[in-house]
Design a protein around this motif. Sequence first.
Motif, PDB file in Angstrom:
ATOM      1  N   GLY A   1      46.803   9.284  -1.991  1.00 28.46           N
ATOM      2  CA  GLY A   1      46.243   9.557  -0.677  1.00 28.46           C
ATOM      3  C   GLY A   1      44.728   9.604  -0.772  1.00 28.46           C
ATOM      4  N   GLY A   2      44.113  10.323   0.166  1.00 29.76           N
ATOM      5  CA  GLY A   2      42.662  10.403   0.178  1.00 29.76           C
ATOM      6  C   GLY A   2      42.088  10.990  -1.095  1.00 29.76           C
ATOM      7  N   SER A   3      42.823  11.889  -1.732  1.00 30.88           N
ATOM      8  CA  SER A   3      42.310  12.546  -2.936  1.00 30.88           C
ATOM      9  C   SER A   3      42.035  11.539  -4.044  1.00 30.88           C
ATOM     10  N   SER A   4      43.032  10.730  -4.364  1.00 32.24           N
ATOM     11  CA  SER A   4      42.875   9.744  -5.439  1.00 32.24           C
ATOM     12  C   SER A   4      41.881   8.653  -5.070  1.00 32.24           C
ATOM     13  N   ILE A   5      41.976   8.161  -3.835  1.00 33.91           N
ATOM     14  CA  ILE A   5      41.113   7.045  -3.444  1.00 33.91           C
ATOM     15  C   ILE A   5      39.669   7.506  -3.295  1.00 33.91           C
ATOM     16  N   ASP A   6      39.445   8.700  -2.743  1.00 33.70           N
ATOM     17  CA  ASP A   6      38.077   9.220  -2.636  1.00 33.70           C
ATOM     18  C   ASP A   6      37.461   9.424  -4.012  1.00 33.70           C
ATOM     19  N   THR A   7      38.255   9.959  -4.942  1.00 34.60           N
ATOM     20  CA  THR A   7      37.754  10.149  -6.305  1.00 34.60           C
ATOM     21  C   THR A   7      37.386   8.808  -6.924  1.00 34.60           C
ATOM     22  N   ALA A   8      38.242   7.820  -6.734  1.00 31.62           N
ATOM     23  CA  ALA A   8      37.979   6.490  -7.279  1.00 31.62           C
ATOM     24  C   ALA A   8      36.720   5.880  -6.673  1.00 31.62           C
ATOM     25  N   LYS A   9      36.512   6.090  -5.385  1.00 32.22           N
ATOM     26  CA  LYS A   9      35.300   5.561  -4.741  1.00 32.22           C
ATOM     27  C   LYS A   9      34.050   6.140  -5.385  1.00 32.22           C
ATOM     28  N   ALA A  10      34.046   7.466  -5.559  1.00 35.58           N
ATOM     29  CA  ALA A  10      32.868   8.111  -6.142  1.00 35.58           C
ATOM     30  C   ALA A  10      32.646   7.641  -7.578  1.00 35.58           C
TER      31      ALA A  10
ATOM     32  N   ALA B   1      50.435   7.990   4.668  1.00 35.99           N
ATOM     33  CA  ALA B   1      50.050   7.294   5.894  1.00 35.99           C
ATOM     34  C   ALA B   1      49.187   8.237   6.712  1.00 35.99           C
ATOM     35  N   GLY B   2      47.919   8.330   6.337  1.00 32.67           N
ATOM     36  CA  GLY B   2      47.071   9.283   7.042  1.00 32.67           C
ATOM     37  C   GLY B   2      45.584   9.072   6.875  1.00 32.67           C
ATOM     38  N   THR B   3      45.079   9.138   5.663  1.00 32.15           N
ATOM     39  CA  THR B   3      43.621   9.170   5.481  1.00 32.15           C
ATOM     40  C   THR B   3      42.962   7.830   5.738  1.00 32.15           C
ATOM     41  N   ALA B   4      43.675   6.733   5.483  1.00 28.76           N
ATOM     42  CA  ALA B   4      43.118   5.375   5.584  1.00 28.76           C
ATOM     43  C   ALA B   4      41.919   5.197   4.659  1.00 28.76           C
ATOM     44  N   ALA B   5      41.871   5.977   3.577  1.00 31.09           N
ATOM     45  CA  ALA B   5      40.744   5.888   2.649  1.00 31.09           C
ATOM     46  C   ALA B   5      40.602   4.489   2.065  1.00 31.09           C
TER      47      ALA B   5
ATOM     48  N   VAL C   1      40.531   1.740   3.572  1.00 33.28           N
ATOM     49  CA  VAL C   1      39.787   0.807   4.426  1.00 33.28           C
ATOM     50  C   VAL C   1      38.489   1.398   4.963  1.00 33.28           C
ATOM     51  N   THR C   2      38.171   2.629   4.579  1.00 29.48           N
ATOM     52  CA  THR C   2      36.978   3.267   5.120  1.00 29.48           C
ATOM     53  C   THR C   2      35.799   3.205   4.155  1.00 29.48           C
ATOM     54  N   ILE C   3      34.615   3.428   4.693  1.00 28.11           N
ATOM     55  CA  ILE C   3      33.396   3.487   3.876  1.00 28.11           C
ATOM     56  C   ILE C   3      32.999   4.936   3.612  1.00 28.11           C
ATOM     57  N   ASN C   4      33.944   5.850   3.826  1.00 29.25           N
ATOM     58  CA  ASN C   4      33.671   7.280   3.668  1.00 29.25           C
ATOM     59  C   ASN C   4      34.495   7.856   2.524  1.00 29.25           C
ATOM     60  N   TYR C   5      34.016   8.924   1.942  1.00 31.64           N
ATOM     61  CA  TYR C   5      34.829   9.736   1.047  1.00 31.64           C
ATOM     62  C   TYR C   5      34.297  11.162   1.085  1.00 31.64           C
ATOM     63  N   VAL C   6      35.166  12.109   0.740  1.00 26.10           N
ATOM     64  CA  VAL C   6      34.832  13.532   0.860  1.00 26.10           C
ATOM     65  C   VAL C   6      35.045  14.207  -0.489  1.00 26.10           C
ATOM     66  N   ILE C   7      34.050  14.960  -0.932  1.00 23.70           N
ATOM     67  CA  ILE C   7      34.098  15.654  -2.216  1.00 23.70           C
ATOM     68  C   ILE C   7      33.857  17.146  -1.979  1.00 23.70           C
ATOM     69  N   THR C   8      34.536  17.990  -2.755  1.00 22.91           N
ATOM     70  CA  THR C   8      34.374  19.435  -2.637  1.00 22.91           C
ATOM     71  C   THR C   8      33.371  19.940  -3.677  1.00 22.91           C
ATOM     72  N   ASP C   9      32.394  20.687  -3.188  1.00 25.29           N
ATOM     73  CA  ASP C   9      31.422  21.355  -4.050  1.00 25.29           C
ATOM     74  C   ASP C   9      31.919  22.787  -4.247  1.00 25.29           C
ATOM     75  N   VAL C  10      32.620  23.028  -5.336  1.00 23.57           N
ATOM     76  CA  VAL C  10      33.228  24.339  -5.578  1.00 23.57           C
ATOM     77  C   VAL C  10      32.160  25.418  -5.700  1.00 23.57           C
ATOM     78  N   GLU C  11      31.070  25.084  -6.353  1.00 25.15           N
ATOM     79  CA  GLU C  11      29.995  26.059  -6.580  1.00 25.15           C
ATOM     80  C   GLU C  11      29.425  26.584  -5.267  1.00 25.15           C
ATOM     81  N   LYS C  12      29.279  25.688  -4.287  1.00 20.29           N
ATOM     82  CA  LYS C  12      28.697  26.076  -2.994  1.00 20.29           C
ATOM     83  C   LYS C  12      29.757  26.293  -1.926  1.00 20.29           C
ATOM     84  N   ASN C  13      31.033  26.198  -2.297  1.00 22.22           N
ATOM     85  CA  ASN C  13      32.136  26.475  -1.389  1.00 22.22           C
ATOM     86  C   ASN C  13      32.064  25.622  -0.121  1.00 22.22           C
ATOM     87  N   ARG C  14      31.889  24.306  -0.322  1.00 20.65           N
ATOM     88  CA  ARG C  14      31.772  23.413   0.824  1.00 20.65           C
ATOM     89  C   ARG C  14      32.253  22.018   0.457  1.00 20.65           C
ATOM     90  N   LYS C  15      32.631  21.280   1.498  1.00 24.98           N
ATOM     91  CA  LYS C  15      32.932  19.859   1.335  1.00 24.98           C
ATOM     92  C   LYS C  15      31.746  19.055   1.865  1.00 24.98           C
TER      93      LYS C  15
END
Length: 383
Positions: free
Chosen positions: A96-105, A141-145, A147-161
């Motif tokens: 899903g978005g987790s694997s594909i977003d990680t791969a994008k980064a 069937a949800g994130t569409a990661a 086909v998108t030009i976006n990805y989201v990463i979590t900054d654990v240290e700053k408690n934010r995405k």
Amino acid sequence: MANRFVLNKISYHGKGAINHIVEEVKGRELKKAFVCSDPDLIKFNVTKKVTDLLEKFGFEYEIYSEIKANPTIENVQTGVEAFKKSEADYIIAIGGGSSIDTAKAIGIIATNPEFADVRSLEGVAPTKNDAVFTIAVPTTAGTAAEVTINYVITDVEKNRKFVCVDPHDIPLIAVIDPDMMSSMPKGLTAATGMDALTHAIEGYITKGAWELSDMFHLKAIELISKSLRGAVENTTEGREGMALGQYVAGMGFSNVGLGIVHSMAHPLGAFYDTPHGIANAIILPTVMEYNAESTGEKYREIARAMGVKNVDNMTQKEYREAAVNAVKKLSKDVGIASNLIGIVKEEDILALAQSAFDDACRPGNPKDTSVEEIAALYRELLK
């Protein structure tokens, strides 16, 4: 000003689509795949559907699975190092978005090493080179990661995405095979499906929307509304409809942006590790009500796409209510909660609201907002 539209170079759709991975790898004379996939997909042999193909045709690969549901900076950094050591020349992202977003980064940093500090990719980063050649194979069937030009990463240290937007990160090939989604449990199917609906609705009403994106979003709303209940019951028609619907939604929103449903959902993932699709599903109807006055006649078309009858005979108030109610009914039918009780803590609301206001999705919202108004929306969802 011209409108830009970015899509995959090639996409394959339908049952058995993963078999086309073989011809793409052969035709490009690729040597070794760096397979990004999360631990659960490996455990339940979903990833194996692709790696079995690679093995059958003698293609070398290495698996990277240090990926969390809300992927972190550390997941990306560890992945970059693993990619370098693997000596792979392409990436296959399965999940899903987790694997594909990680791969994008990983793919972006590997070809743009000056952005090794993952935080430097937030927003629209001025990368120069395309990411490592990537084949994306969604299993939800949800994130569409894919086909998108976006990805989201979590900054654990700053408690934010944080959201990264970069046309260089889009996978060159997307493989959308409903068979890869057939093992999704009901809850995940429902959550990711409502995420896809959120993409379609937010993309349709965002400030950046225009005729080409509207075409994709309305068709996506129609497909998702028809298919999600069936997908939750694991029917063939439901799975196929959702596989296509979520992709079509991604074609649109990737190019025009989203709104405050997403900007409010992102902090819930960072603060409480709330699954992204569930957060979106809960927030969507309340934000639709909040945004209604800034959407012109668009809620009439949302209602129509969701199967509401006689919308042309309704007043503006009636068709706006009908659109929101259709979303609420679909969400309820697939088992999504209707509020944030038990998720959000009152003492966190101001911090959540500030994070949502600062989020990259917020400026696209059709109605201008404030930290105070976002805080009020969170509180409304605690009733």
